[in-house]
Design an enzyme around this catalytic site. Sequence first.
Site, PDB file in Angstrom:
ATOM      1  CD  GLN A 191      34.709  44.603  44.585  1.00 34.45           C
ATOM      2  OE1 GLN A 191      33.843  43.757  44.815  1.00 34.45           O
ATOM      3  NE2 GLN A 191      35.778  44.323  43.873  1.00 34.45           N
ATOM      4  CB  CYS A 194      54.222  39.317  44.443  1.00 33.71           C
ATOM      5  SG  CYS A 194      55.904  38.770  44.425  1.00 33.71           S
TER       6      CYS A 194
END
Length: 396
Positions: A177, A323
Amino acid sequence: MNVYLDNNATTAVAPEVTEAMMPFFRDRWGNPSSMHRFGGSVAHEVEVARERVAALLGAHPNEIVFTSCGTESDNAAIRGALARLPDRRHIVTTKVEHPAVRTTCRWLRGQGCPLTELGVDSKGRLDLDDLAAAITDNTAIVSVMWANNETGAIFPVERIAEICKSKGVLFHCDAVQVAGKIPIDLSRTRVDLLAISGHKLHAPKGVGVLYIRRGTKVSPLIMGGHQERGRRAGTENVPYIVGLGRACELAMETMAEENVRVRAMRDRLEAGLLERCPGAVVNGDPAHRLPNTTNVSFEYVEGEAILLLMDQVGIAASSGSACTSGSLEPSHVLRAMGVPFTCAHGSIRFSLSRYNTEAEVDYTLEQIPRVIHRLREISPYVTSERSNASRAQAGA
Ligand SMILES: Cc1ncc(COP(=O)(O)O)c(C=O)c1O
């Protein structure tokens, strides 16, 4: 209007990068290992790309190994280093690493390598005394990311590198990142192994880099031919490598200027959201943060619902929940920071790039407060809080 604020997930390929890659799909499709000039001239371009990547990292070109992605680089670093240190098995890492490191370390634990996962404080900061204390005579490698993908929090990599050096252990750093967002100078920071990924800095998906400091012994993860000086077998992905080289060159040219602009847009977005959305809070260390990232929790609303409504008005971002088997799990990063459940569920990561504009920030600031208001109107938490409050009022 379409607004892309999910640049920590992936970035647009820069037009200059696409342009640099095209000849290697059309005409210059030779194999860099070939003896003839058709291949040899292509090998030269791979070396030019290697020099450009090395320049962005403050490294020597020989220390650069091309891989297929950041995940491969992380795997190759940790597993490859352990393979060369059979007398040391212990791994030290943190609770907030990307799955590329986290899952790899946990798999190694299953293979008999003791694992220490260091916690962080509520701002996502590491305690360096804890880190130093965790290193034992059995420690082979410390793996700590440079900046967190979810919150943008930057770890004090220079100091971590010093601790590792003083204790005589290898330091692997996931800088996926960071590359192209803030300066990296490996000639000054003593990292032994470092991973970056093309698609986070405007090169395509499917190319990454493993930096291996000169003298560091690492077994190759992918075995076969002699490519990458025996450190990563497989015919080189020439167009993507060339594209990554160009992306690194562009990052070097534009980083200083673009960071100021991107940071100002991020700060304006963040301040506007806090002002217009009551109960919004920023997650992570605001003092040490990537210039493009903000992670905001909107209490009592679900991140997935926010994302869906944002998507309907053309805004793309990420939520801090994943999820897992049908239920929404708050992110392991926010959990490690002790962010309360009601906030962690409603967390959204906004991540900008040099392609975002002020008009897009205006549009986002206009739309998101409406989205949050709409969801709060139907939130079961808010509704129950309200009825509790009205019951209390009635009782009073
Ligand atoms: C911190 C960090 N490490 C590793 C990766 C994996 O990189 P790649 O998608 O190139 O495999 C990512 C991707 O999101 C990341 O954010």
